[in-house]
Design a protein around this motif. Structure first.
Motif, short mmCIF file in Angstrom:
data_model
loop_
_atom_site.label_atom_id
_atom_site.label_comp_id
_atom_site.label_asym_id
_atom_site.label_seq_id
_atom_site.Cartn_x
_atom_site.Cartn_y
_atom_site.Cartn_z
N MET A 1 -41.35 55.88 25.88
CA MET A 1 -40.52 54.99 24.86
C MET A 1 -41.25 54.82 23.71
O MET A 1 -42.13 53.97 23.75
CB MET A 1 -39.69 54.10 25.39
CG MET A 1 -38.77 53.33 24.67
SD MET A 1 -38.01 52.21 25.64
CE MET A 1 -37.53 50.91 24.60
N THR A 2 -40.86 55.14 22.39
CA THR A 2 -41.47 54.41 21.27
C THR A 2 -40.69 53.33 20.82
O THR A 2 -39.76 53.20 20.50
CB THR A 2 -41.49 55.42 20.23
OG1 THR A 2 -41.98 56.61 20.63
CG2 THR A 2 -42.37 55.09 19.09
N THR A 3 -41.55 52.08 20.56
CA THR A 3 -40.88 50.60 20.28
C THR A 3 -41.12 50.68 18.60
O THR A 3 -42.17 50.67 18.09
CB THR A 3 -41.72 49.53 20.71
OG1 THR A 3 -41.44 49.99 22.22
CG2 THR A 3 -41.03 48.51 20.69
N SER A 4 -40.21 50.49 17.93
CA SER A 4 -39.95 50.38 16.43
C SER A 4 -40.76 49.05 15.99
O SER A 4 -40.61 47.94 17.19
CB SER A 4 -38.89 50.72 15.87
OG SER A 4 -37.89 49.47 15.93
N ALA A 5 -41.15 48.74 14.93
CA ALA A 5 -41.62 47.27 14.50
C ALA A 5 -40.51 46.38 14.50
O ALA A 5 -40.66 45.12 15.06
CB ALA A 5 -42.22 47.35 13.22
N GLY A 6 -39.28 46.80 14.22
CA GLY A 6 -38.24 45.78 14.16
C GLY A 6 -37.85 45.44 15.65
O GLY A 6 -37.56 44.12 15.72
N ASP A 7 -37.66 46.67 16.48
CA ASP A 7 -37.38 46.38 17.86
C ASP A 7 -38.36 45.42 18.71
O ASP A 7 -37.95 44.58 19.31
CB ASP A 7 -37.37 47.56 18.73
CG ASP A 7 -36.87 47.55 20.06
OD1 ASP A 7 -36.04 46.71 20.33
OD2 ASP A 7 -37.50 48.16 20.78
N ARG A 8 -39.62 45.64 18.35
CA ARG A 8 -40.64 45.06 18.85
C ARG A 8 -40.61 43.49 18.68
O ARG A 8 -40.74 42.50 19.27
CB ARG A 8 -41.96 45.42 18.43
CG ARG A 8 -43.41 44.53 18.82
CD ARG A 8 -44.00 44.01 17.65
NE ARG A 8 -45.22 43.30 17.98
CZ ARG A 8 -45.42 41.93 17.46
NH1 ARG A 8 -44.59 41.37 16.58
NH2 ARG A 8 -46.58 41.68 17.71
N ASP A 9 -40.32 43.43 17.03
CA ASP A 9 -40.24 42.06 16.67
C ASP A 9 -38.91 41.15 17.27
O ASP A 9 -39.22 39.83 17.53
CB ASP A 9 -40.16 41.90 15.04
CG ASP A 9 -41.39 42.31 14.62
OD1 ASP A 9 -42.58 42.54 15.16
OD2 ASP A 9 -41.47 42.50 13.45
N ALA A 10 -37.87 41.82 17.39
CA ALA A 10 -36.77 41.17 18.05
C ALA A 10 -36.92 40.68 19.64
O ALA A 10 -36.51 39.85 19.87
CB ALA A 10 -35.67 42.00 18.01
N ARG A 11 -37.54 41.64 20.31
CA ARG A 11 -37.72 41.54 21.60
C ARG A 11 -39.02 40.45 21.82
O ARG A 11 -38.65 39.61 22.79
CB ARG A 11 -38.31 42.84 22.28
CG ARG A 11 -37.17 43.97 22.31
CD ARG A 11 -37.48 45.36 22.66
NE ARG A 11 -38.19 45.31 24.04
CZ ARG A 11 -38.95 46.31 24.46
NH1 ARG A 11 -39.08 47.38 23.81
NH2 ARG A 11 -39.37 46.31 25.67
N LEU A 12 -40.00 40.43 20.97
CA LEU A 12 -41.03 39.25 21.20
C LEU A 12 -40.34 38.09 20.78
O LEU A 12 -40.67 36.98 21.24
CB LEU A 12 -41.97 39.47 20.11
CG LEU A 12 -43.16 38.74 20.47
CD1 LEU A 12 -43.64 38.69 21.59
CD2 LEU A 12 -44.11 39.23 19.22
N ALA A 13 -39.38 37.83 19.71
CA ALA A 13 -38.74 36.57 19.25
C ALA A 13 -37.73 36.09 20.37
O ALA A 13 -37.72 35.09 20.63
CB ALA A 13 -37.84 36.89 17.90
N GLU A 14 -37.37 37.08 20.80
CA GLU A 14 -35.98 36.60 22.09
C GLU A 14 -37.06 36.07 23.38
O GLU A 14 -36.71 34.91 23.89
CB GLU A 14 -35.25 37.90 22.63
CG GLU A 14 -34.44 37.53 23.78
CD GLU A 14 -33.73 38.94 24.29
OE1 GLU A 14 -33.34 38.60 25.34
OE2 GLU A 14 -34.17 39.89 24.07
N ALA A 15 -37.96 36.81 23.50
CA ALA A 15 -38.86 36.11 24.74
C ALA A 15 -39.76 34.82 24.52
O ALA A 15 -39.62 34.03 25.52
CB ALA A 15 -39.99 37.48 25.13
N VAL A 16 -40.25 34.79 23.53
CA VAL A 16 -40.72 33.54 22.94
C VAL A 16 -39.55 32.24 23.25
O VAL A 16 -40.03 31.24 23.53
CB VAL A 16 -41.53 33.69 21.62
CG1 VAL A 16 -41.75 32.39 21.15
CG2 VAL A 16 -42.34 34.59 21.49
N ALA A 17 -38.48 32.58 22.52
CA ALA A 17 -37.41 31.64 22.32
C ALA A 17 -37.15 31.08 23.94
O ALA A 17 -36.86 30.14 24.37
CB ALA A 17 -36.17 32.19 21.85
#
Length: 171
Positions: A1-17
């Motif tokens: 699965m290829t993770t786009s930059a936008g998807d990566r950023d959204a998933r990372l932000a969700e996890a950090v929150a």
């Protein structure tokens, strides 16, 4: 699965929150999200750092170490996160009783960030743990003298600095 930059950023932000929420169940969910993201992006230093951090806050220090090492091996961390990763890595080693490794890790952090008094203070604790009591005390006294705004500490700063150099001095 290829993770786009936008998807990566959204998933990372969700996890950090979720990690920052303070809620144990949310932190466990953040861990799941970050482990998955880290598996997809093994060379992403920021993802590795956040994965290490979530392990630390969940009390899973031994599992945090390889993620800290991965984060520090890369060059993608912004300066404040790199400082945090340096402190987190070394502190985690210390909390695991890996004291000589912790001393090395704190010293590596100070080589990179020589003005970081948190690293210096935690280094003093690790030095104590490896039996370097004089060096530990010297480090703490020098840090106290240099950073304290307390007027009484500043009044006696020259004496504190003198004894930091030689705790056994008489007269």
């Amino acid at each position: 699965m290829t993770t786009s930059a936008g998807d990566r950023d959204a998933r990372l932000a969700e996890a950090v929150a979720l990690r920052a929420s303070g809620d144990e169940a949310k932190r466990r969910h953040a861990r799941e999200l970050l482990i998955a993201l880290s598996a997809e992006l093994p060379d992403d230093a920021e993802v590795a750092y956040q994965t290490a951090w979530v392990h630390d806050v969940l009390g899973l220090e031994a599992e945090a170490v390889p993620f800290y090492e991965r984060a520090l091996a890369g060059s993608g961390l912004p300066e404040p996160d790199r400082r945090g990763a340096r402190l987190g890595h070394a502190s985690t080693l210390r909390s695991l009783g890996r004291y000589p490794e912790a001393v090395e890790a704190f010293r590596a952090g100070l080589a990179e960030f020589p003005d970081d008094n948190a690293l210096r203070t935690f280094l003093a604790m690790a030095l104590y743990n490896v039996g370097e009591h004089h060096e530990a005390m010297r480090t703490l006294l020098e840090t106290l003298a240099a950073t304290s705004a307390d007027p009484w500490i500043q009044r006696y700063r020259p004496a504190i600095e003198h004894y930091a150099r030689d705790l056994d001095a008489v007269g």
